[in-house]
Scaffold this motif. Structure first.
Motif, short mmCIF file in Angstrom:
data_model
loop_
_atom_site.label_atom_id
_atom_site.label_comp_id
_atom_site.label_asym_id
_atom_site.label_seq_id
_atom_site.Cartn_x
_atom_site.Cartn_y
_atom_site.Cartn_z
N HIS A 72 143.69 127.89 91.10
CA HIS A 72 144.51 128.61 90.12
C HIS A 72 144.97 127.67 88.99
CE1 HIS A 72 144.88 132.33 92.45
NE2 HIS A 72 144.95 131.56 93.52
N SER A 127 146.22 141.46 84.21
CA SER A 127 145.05 142.15 84.74
C SER A 127 144.95 143.54 84.11
CB SER A 127 145.14 142.27 86.26
OG SER A 127 146.28 143.04 86.63
N TYR A 169 140.96 137.73 82.88
CA TYR A 169 141.99 137.37 83.87
C TYR A 169 141.35 136.72 85.10
CZ TYR A 169 145.69 138.06 87.34
OH TYR A 169 146.64 137.89 88.33
N GLY A 170 141.81 135.50 85.43
CA GLY A 170 141.33 134.80 86.62
C GLY A 170 139.89 134.35 86.57
N CYS A 183 143.53 131.66 80.71
CA CYS A 183 142.91 132.99 80.70
C CYS A 183 143.92 134.05 80.28
CB CYS A 183 142.36 133.32 82.09
SG CYS A 183 141.22 132.10 82.76
N ASP A 222 144.43 129.11 85.39
CA ASP A 222 144.81 130.49 85.07
C ASP A 222 145.58 130.57 83.76
OD1 ASP A 222 143.59 131.31 87.35
OD2 ASP A 222 145.42 131.72 88.49
N GLN A 263 138.74 130.62 88.05
CA GLN A 263 139.12 130.20 89.39
C GLN A 263 137.97 129.53 90.15
OE1 GLN A 263 140.97 133.45 91.48
NE2 GLN A 263 142.64 133.64 89.99
#
Length: 524
Positions: free
Chosen positions: A304, A314, A194-195, A310, A307, A198
């Motif tokens: 972002h 979270s 997650y993320g 991904c 994103d 970035q």
């Protein structure tokens, strides 16, 4: 953890599928035109036969047709059936997903026009270079012409044959390759945390281009999404070369297209092609990375824009099943809902046709049926002529669609007014999920506003661009505050977002000052 990975992959699979359905349906329509109306000989004439002429024609036609890297698969399969050279087919398959009238207009307005023109020229270099080398080392073998056995009498039989071909495609091999491409998207989301992207495309990172190249191959992006990512990367001072790699490979290819190539041309030829393609893309990416980097842009250090590749959830997500359904239903656009419903209806008819007529007797009957006796006022128009008219009509429709996709500014402001209320409500009352849902949509409408102005007046005043930039800067700050669940900062920034929206609206509804500096003091 397994549940988060599974439902996250399901969400990414469905999101990519929903986004791709409109262009997949267009791709099936284009393939039907090639098969039924133009025929193999007409298709070869359209693409200019062979040689460099056909490669340039493939690039140009691909630039005009609104398909994506998944929607291009049925078209590529039909071009191979029409016995076009492998280089021409692959040139078209790579170009068509990159650009179309709507995405190019978006890119020219929100990114540096020089960048879009340069990227277009680089795509021409890629497809002509790779296509020429392919045809030189892997020439197309001559086979028996199928033209005479495939002619269908004009009139309602030809229309029925077009619909029948389209329905066959919905449950045919092409859709299998589309599913493979979507599975690649799902697998990529399961691999990338997650993320995690970035900070993966920074301009000062020499490995950013290579990393983005590796990510782009299994990724999927529609032409519009690719242009949005491109604009975001320039706004955040990311690597231009990484942006080019993402556009050329992320929007231009996918796992499903690679699977089709492998089945059609074999592992060795496919590996040689993609090795050459990646080498040229990476080389061009490094060559344009420095010269095209925007001056005066301070790197934001994060973005972002990626994103969507991904994991969507979270580690703290409590109920991934509910979150999957919520994300999928909230972020589907109105035109995507219509496309999904139409595709669902087509799928039902396609399944019924496959069950009722697995031997394709209907197509045999349509080809064998004698032509109807001409009436007094009948005028027979050759199928290739009708096919060419259909393709031109499709291009004209896509251009006209620009005016629908980018409505007049006053209509956009009506949408933004309602969204502004939702964003401020979510930020002020700590309904973070509401704010997180509407902020990206708010940002997108502000960009559509500039494209709409450019479409109708031929330019966007620097004053309007300045007001839009200020608005998006405050909106991005608010997005970060919402992500951090900082209620005090979110309240403060929501007021600034509302004020900057009001000034943005006035800038379009009132006479434009001579210089943006005149009202610069009004922006806190």
């Amino acid at each position: 953890m397994i549940q988060l990975l599974f439902w996250g992959a399901i969400l990414r699979f469905c999101q990519a599928g929903v986004a791709a359905i409109p262009t997949i349906m267009i791709g099936i329509l284009v393939a039907a035109i090639f098969r039924v109306w133009l025929g193999p000989a007409g298709t070869r004439r359209l693409f200019g036969g062979s040689g460099m002429k056909s490669l340039f024609a493939a690039w140009l036609i691909g630039m005009l047709l609104p398909v994506c890297s998944l929607g291009v698969i049925p078209v590529a399969m039909e071009l191979r059936r029409a016995k076009l050279s492998g280089g021409t087919i692959l040139a078209f398959a790579l170009t068509a997903p990159l650009f179309n009238p709507i995405s190019v207009l978006y890119g020219l307005t929100l990114s540096d026009p020089l960048v879009i023109i340069t990227f277009s020229f680089c795509s021409l270099v890629i497809v002509t270079g790779c296509g020429w080398l392919w045809d030189r080392f892997f020439p197309t073998a001559e086979t028996e012409d199928l033209e005479a056995s495939e002619q269908i009498p004009e009139g309602w039989r030809r229309l029925l044959a077009t619909a029948t071909f389209g329905l066959r495609q919905v449950t045919g091999p092409a859709m299998g390759y589309v599913i493979v491409g979507l599975l690649g998207v799902a697998l990529l989301s399961a691999i990338l945390p997650y993320g995690s992207l970035q900070q993966s495309a920074e301009h000062d990172d020499p490995t950013a281009i290579l990393f983005m190249t590796a990510i782009a191959i299994p990724a999927y992006a529609t032409p519009m999404v690719a242009m949005v990512q491109l604009a975001s990367m320039f706004a955040h001072g990311n690597s231009v070369g990484a942006a080019f790699s993402l556009l050329a490979l992320g929007a231009g290819a996918n796992v499903g297209l690679i699977a089709w190539m492998t089945q059609s041309y074999g592992w060795s030829r496919t590996a040689a092609w993609f090795g050459l393609l990646i080498g040229i893309v990476v080389g061009l990416a490094y060559s344009v990375d420095g010269p095209l980097y925007p001056q005066g842009v301070e790197p934001a250090g994060h973005t972002h824009a990626f994103d969507g590749y991904c994991r969507p959830f979270s580690a703290g997500t409590a109920n991934p099943i509910t979150a999957t359904w919520t994300e999928l239903t909230k972020k589907i656009a109105p035109h995507e809902k219509v496309a999904v419903m139409l595709f669902g209806v087509a799928l039902l008819f396609a399944i019924g046709l496959r069950l009722a007529d697995p031997q394709q007797r209907l197509e045999s009957w349509l080809r064998a049926a004698p032509p109807a006796a001409p009436q007094k006022f009948d005028r027979t128009i050759p199928g290739p002529v009708l096919g060419a008219i259909s393709l031109v009509g499709l291009v004209i429709t896509s251009i006209a669609g620009c005016y629908l996709y980018y409505p007049p500014p006053h209509e956009i402001f009506e949408e933004m007014r309602a969204i502004n209320a939702e964003v401020i409500y979510g930020a002020r009352t700590a309904h973070w999920e509401v704010a997180q849902h509407w902020i990206p949509i708010y940002d997108d409408w502000s960009r559509k506003l500039e494209v709409s102005q450019f479409l109708r007046s031929g330019e966007v005043e620097p004053y309007h661009q300045y007001k839009g930039q200020v608005f998006r800067e405050y909106l991005e700050r608010l997005e970060h505050a919402v992500e951090d669940e900082d209620q005090e900062l979110a309240k403060e920034l929501s007021s600034k977002v509302g004020a900057s929206y009001t000034r943005l609206r006035k800038s379009y509804l009132e006479p434009v000052p001579l210089s943006p500096a005149i009202n610069a003091v009004n922006d806190p």
